[in-house]
Design an enzyme around this catalytic site. Structure first.
Site, short mmCIF file in Angstrom:
data_model
loop_
_atom_site.label_atom_id
_atom_site.label_comp_id
_atom_site.label_asym_id
_atom_site.label_seq_id
_atom_site.Cartn_x
_atom_site.Cartn_y
_atom_site.Cartn_z
N HIS A 8 48.08 35.02 41.93
CA HIS A 8 47.54 35.39 40.61
C HIS A 8 46.56 36.55 40.73
O HIS A 8 45.91 36.72 41.76
CB HIS A 8 46.91 34.18 39.89
CG HIS A 8 45.63 33.66 40.46
ND1 HIS A 8 45.44 32.35 40.83
CD2 HIS A 8 44.45 34.27 40.72
CE1 HIS A 8 44.21 32.19 41.26
NE2 HIS A 8 43.58 33.34 41.22
N ASP B 134 48.17 31.84 45.25
CA ASP B 134 49.48 31.75 44.60
C ASP B 134 49.91 33.08 43.97
O ASP B 134 50.85 33.13 43.19
CB ASP B 134 49.49 30.64 43.54
CG ASP B 134 48.49 30.90 42.39
OD1 ASP B 134 47.80 31.94 42.42
OD2 ASP B 134 48.42 30.06 41.48
N GLU C 275 48.71 33.25 36.17
CA GLU C 275 49.35 32.37 37.14
C GLU C 275 50.85 32.66 37.23
O GLU C 275 51.42 33.33 36.35
CB GLU C 275 49.11 30.91 36.73
CG GLU C 275 47.64 30.50 36.68
CD GLU C 275 47.02 30.28 38.07
OE1 GLU C 275 47.52 30.85 39.06
OE2 GLU C 275 46.03 29.53 38.16
N ASP D 191 37.98 37.82 33.44
CA ASP D 191 38.36 36.50 32.92
C ASP D 191 37.14 35.62 32.75
O ASP D 191 36.04 35.95 33.22
CB ASP D 191 39.39 35.84 33.86
CG ASP D 191 39.07 36.02 35.34
OD1 ASP D 191 37.91 36.38 35.66
OD2 ASP D 191 39.95 35.82 36.17
#
Ligand code: F6R
Length: 261
Positions: A138, A136, A143, A67
């Site tokens: 990811h 979270d 996400e 990313d």
């Protein structure tokens, strides 16, 4: 999915890097998938050491980052392309132009995603993908609520992720980009092998969901349960919310000779 509980992040990095080094010794033309963030640091240090000792070479390899932030200048030290250069690429023998990142600086961000997926395919696909996990759940920057099928695409970052990553931006969340160009879960699942490393209590809930929770886009990493060759290497703190810790330890301690990561 193989779950391996190690005593600390050092032991995890040792295990993961040994598997990657073995892979490149056997098949030097392999394609390596690179994650940024804190989790893989020990792996990269060990890959550099192995290269310096003459144990491994990346001269025939390709690498693809997961990313890239959108909105940072080309020279920003936190641009993931620059981060990976500092942490790994410039210290080993990848050929120039063989380490790629999604082009977060592209004018046409809509076509930069599909172009990146095509580049990965043209190199033969990722053989070993290193992964970290967000608090979270990811992976890369997919996400909660992300598509399981998506290719490389633009994603808005959650407040949680920007807060977590503010430590790389002088603790100032306003400096953390709001968007990233990220490999999608569909892209990541096409890698032939996934190796995740996670450390610390802050990752415990995400790891419990990933390993033992229902597969759901609420915890994007849970898609890894459907991958045929995935390993999750966690320290004791990150493993602390797993229900079946004893079994995972038992299975790894009693693995058969041919069973590697
Ligand atoms: C970054 C990436 C992210 C990180 C995750 C965990 O390339 O893929 O998914 O792996 O945010 O970050 P750390 O390792 O810093 O806790």
């Amino acid at each position: 999915m193989r779950v391996i509980i190690v005593k600390d992040d050092d032991a995890g990095a040792q295990l993961a890097s040994a598997a990657i080094i073995r892979r490149f010794q056997r098949q030097p033309k392999s394609v390596l998938g690179l994650a940024t963030g804190s989790s893989p640091l020990g792996i990269y240090q060990r890959l550099i050491a192995a290269y310096e000792n003459g144990e491994v070479s990346f001269a025939d390899a390709w690498a693809f980052q997961l990313d890239e932030y959108i909105g940072l200048d080309a020279n920003h030290p936190q641009l993931y392309r620059n981060v990976i250069d500092e942490l790994l690429a410039k210290h080993v023998d990848f050929q120039p132009g063989r380490v790629h990142a999604p082009d977060g600086l592209a004018r046409d961000l809509a076509s930069a995603g599909p172009a990146y997926d095509e580049l990965i395919e043209a190199a033969g696909g990722v053989d070993v993908q290193i992964l970290g996990i967000g608090t979270d759940g990811h992976i890369a920057f997919n996400e909660p609520g992300a598509s399981f099928a998506a290719g490389t695409h633009v994603e808005a970052l959650t407040e949680q992720t920007r807060t977590d990553n503010a430590r790389f931006f002088d603790g100032d969340i306003t400096q953390v980009p709001t968007h990233a160009l990220t490999q999608g879960l569909g892209t990541i699942m096409r890698a032939r092998q996934l190796i995740m490393v996670a450390n610390g209590e802050g990752k415990a809930e995400a790891i419990a969901q990933l390993v033992e929770g229902p597969v759901s886009v609420s915890w994007p990493a849970t898609i890894m349960q459907h991958h045929p060759h995935a390993a999750v290497i966690v320290d004791e703190a990150a493993a602390s919310k797993l229900q079946r810790q004893d079994f995972y330890r038992h299975a790894w301690e009693n693995r058969l000779d041919f069973q590697e990561l």
